[in-house]
Design an enzyme around this catalytic site. Structure first.
Site, short mmCIF file in Angstrom:
data_model
loop_
_atom_site.label_atom_id
_atom_site.label_comp_id
_atom_site.label_asym_id
_atom_site.label_seq_id
_atom_site.Cartn_x
_atom_site.Cartn_y
_atom_site.Cartn_z
N MET A 1 0.84 -1.19 -0.04
CA MET A 1 0.05 0.18 0.01
C MET A 1 0.93 1.33 0.24
SD MET A 1 -3.18 -1.14 2.76
CE MET A 1 -1.94 -1.75 3.84
N CYS B 1 -2.75 -1.52 -9.06
CA CYS B 1 -3.43 -0.19 -8.58
C CYS B 1 -4.08 0.42 -9.51
CB CYS B 1 -1.99 0.34 -8.27
SG CYS B 1 -2.35 1.84 -7.23
N ASP C 1 -10.81 -7.62 0.97
CA ASP C 1 -11.78 -7.49 2.15
C ASP C 1 -11.47 -8.71 2.98
OD1 ASP C 1 -12.68 -5.49 0.20
OD2 ASP C 1 -14.56 -6.80 0.15
C1 LIG Z 1 -3.82 3.38 0.43
C2 LIG Z 1 -3.58 2.27 -0.40
C3 LIG Z 1 -2.48 1.96 -1.17
C4 LIG Z 1 -2.20 1.21 -2.19
N1 LIG Z 1 -1.07 0.95 -2.91
C5 LIG Z 1 -0.84 -0.09 -3.80
C6 LIG Z 1 0.17 -0.20 -4.42
O1 LIG Z 1 1.18 0.64 -4.38
N2 LIG Z 1 0.35 -1.39 -5.13
C7 LIG Z 1 -0.40 -2.42 -5.38
O2 LIG Z 1 -0.20 -3.05 -6.06
N3 LIG Z 1 -1.75 -2.17 -4.62
C8 LIG Z 1 -1.89 -1.21 -3.87
N4 LIG Z 1 -3.08 -1.28 -3.11
C9 LIG Z 1 -4.08 -2.22 -3.20
C10 LIG Z 1 -3.67 -3.02 -2.01
O3 LIG Z 1 -2.54 -3.84 -2.28
C11 LIG Z 1 -4.86 -4.29 -2.05
O4 LIG Z 1 -4.85 -5.01 -3.29
C12 LIG Z 1 -6.39 -3.68 -2.02
O5 LIG Z 1 -6.34 -2.69 -0.78
C13 LIG Z 1 -7.33 -4.80 -1.38
O6 LIG Z 1 -7.02 -5.58 -0.26
P1 LIG Z 1 -7.59 -5.05 1.07
O7 LIG Z 1 -9.10 -5.44 1.10
O8 LIG Z 1 -7.26 -6.39 1.99
O9 LIG Z 1 -7.25 -3.79 1.55
C14 LIG Z 1 -3.21 -0.07 -2.34
C15 LIG Z 1 -4.49 0.13 -1.47
C16 LIG Z 1 -4.50 1.05 -0.52
C17 LIG Z 1 -5.67 1.20 0.28
#
Ligand SMILES: Cc1cc2nc3c(=O)[nH]c(=O)nc-3n(C[C@H](O)[C@H](O)[C@H](O)COP(=O)(O)O)c2cc1C
Length: 350
Positions: A17, A100, A205
């Site tokens: 992230m 992303c 999620d």
């Molecule tokens: C603040 C933020 C920054 C993120 N930056 C990236 C990133 O740099 N590269 C990436 O592949 N995914 C990025 N993501 C996506 C996360 O890796 C992940 O795929 C997404 O949040 C879904 O997972 P979760 O529901 O567990 O949060 C980002 C997500 C958030 C919330």
């Protein structure tokens, strides 16, 4: 589970992230049971490599291996150079970002936008693999389920990427079009898992140990990645560890432990960013830690009025000392109550 030559201690990982999973936060998650962490993405644009932001992101001092660096870009040759640049700075695994949805990335036809152009996506994978193979560095790929509801091409792109040499694939169960809205969908992740031989990581999620178990069961994925649920709650990894081993919930951490954890996290954070930037960028982390705690919202507002690390540390210590007079442990997370419902929903959609 292995990624190339690296054996990981478990299969619950912290998701990359940008602006969150910096070295201090990754180290904290690993110390609390995350089996693997990927750094925030590093641009493939050479002109930005000397910027403070990029050099901080490429700094892995003292971090437990394997060191995985995510790169993002739109040009195969530049991506190959970015891989080599990061390998020279300690990267042991290179992850390509096709997941992303941020405008900054997508407008430049990078990140998840690449899923719309499979030929270009594949060119990039091939170039990065060619740059990494001589160094024995595995290449992994993170993607979404597709560009939009009508074009969920994760399976075909994943197959092509595997043939091109990708050694692990993470799928976030949303399309690019969805951003972070709606619910993650796990059928496409299950389809990708069924189609590949290399390990597949399910993402999206997962916010409780019960959900972790259910997503693993439903998708048959080899591992999980957890992003937002780890913000301000890095102990979620040891909770999952415990639940997977025993089938029971671990008690939430003691207030005194969270206090110590956050104060240590802040010290590491200031050491990386310096006083001025450190105090400001630490506010979001503090906000996440206290979000669900009594008086958390008001405390968050108060944080914005403090401009020195000394004041920030003192205020955090005082807040948790006061909380400690009212409770021993922080409250269990709210999602616990919804878990039965979630499990039922997933069973229904099976
Ligand atoms: C603040 C933020 C920054 C993120 N930056 C990236 C990133 O740099 N590269 C990436 O592949 N995914 C990025 N993501 C996506 C996360 O890796 C992940 O795929 C997404 O949040 C879904 O997972 P979760 O529901 O567990 O949060 C980002 C997500 C958030 C919330």
């Amino acid at each position: 589970m292995n990624i190339g030559p690296f054996t990981l201690p478990n299969t619950w990982f912290v998701a990359p992230m940008a602006g969150v999973t910096d070295r201090p936060f990754r180290q904290l998650c690993k110390a609390l049971g995350a089996g693997y962490a990927v750094s925030e993405m590093v641009t493939s644009r050479k002109d930005l490599w000397n910027s403070l932001k990029t050099s901080r992101r490429a700094n892995h001092e003292g971090e437990a291996g394997p060191i995985a660096v995510q790169i993002a870009g739109t040009d195969a040759a530049m991506m190959a150079e970015a891989a080599a640049y990061n390998i020279d700075r300690g990267a042991q695994i290179i992850d390509i970002n096709m997941g992303c949805p941020a405008k900054k990335v997508c407008n430049k036809w990078a990140g998840s936008a690449l899923m719309q152009d499979e030929a270009l996506a594949l060119q990039i994978v091939e170039a990065v693999v060619a740059a990494c193979v001589p160094h024995g560095v595995p290449v992994t790929l993170k993607m979404r389920t597709g560009w939009c509801q009508e074009n969920k091409n994760a399976v075909s792109l994943a197959r092509a990427a595997e043939s091109a040499g990708v050694q692990m694939l993470t799928v976030h169960g949303r399309t690019r079009e969805q951003g972070y809205g709606g619910n993650a969908e796990y059928d496409t992740i299950a389809a990708v898992k069924a189609a590949l031989r290399v390990p597949v990581v399910a993402n999206g999620d997962v916010d409780s140990p019960e959900k972790a178990r259910e997503v693993l069961r439903y998708t048959r994925a080899d591992a999980l990645m957890i992003g937002r649920a780890a913000q301000g709650r890095p102990w979620i990894f040891r909770e999952i560890d415990h639940y997977m081993a025993t089938g029971e919930r671990l008690a939430p951490p003691l207030v005194a432990e969270v206090k110590r954890m956050l104060l240590d996290h802040l010290q590491d954070h200031y050491a990386l960013y310096g006083e001025f930037t450190g105090v400001r960028s630490a506010r979001k982390h503090i906000g996440w830690y206290v979000k669900a705690l009594p008086g958390g919202e008001a405390f968050r507002g108060h944080m914005n009025t403090l401009a020195q690390s000394r004041q920030q540390l003192q205020a955090v210590a005082d807040y948790f000392d006061e909380l400690g007079t009212r409770m021993d442990r922080v409250p269990a997370d709210e999602t616990q109550a919804d878990n039965n419902k979630e499990e039922k929903n997933m069973e229904l959609s099976a």
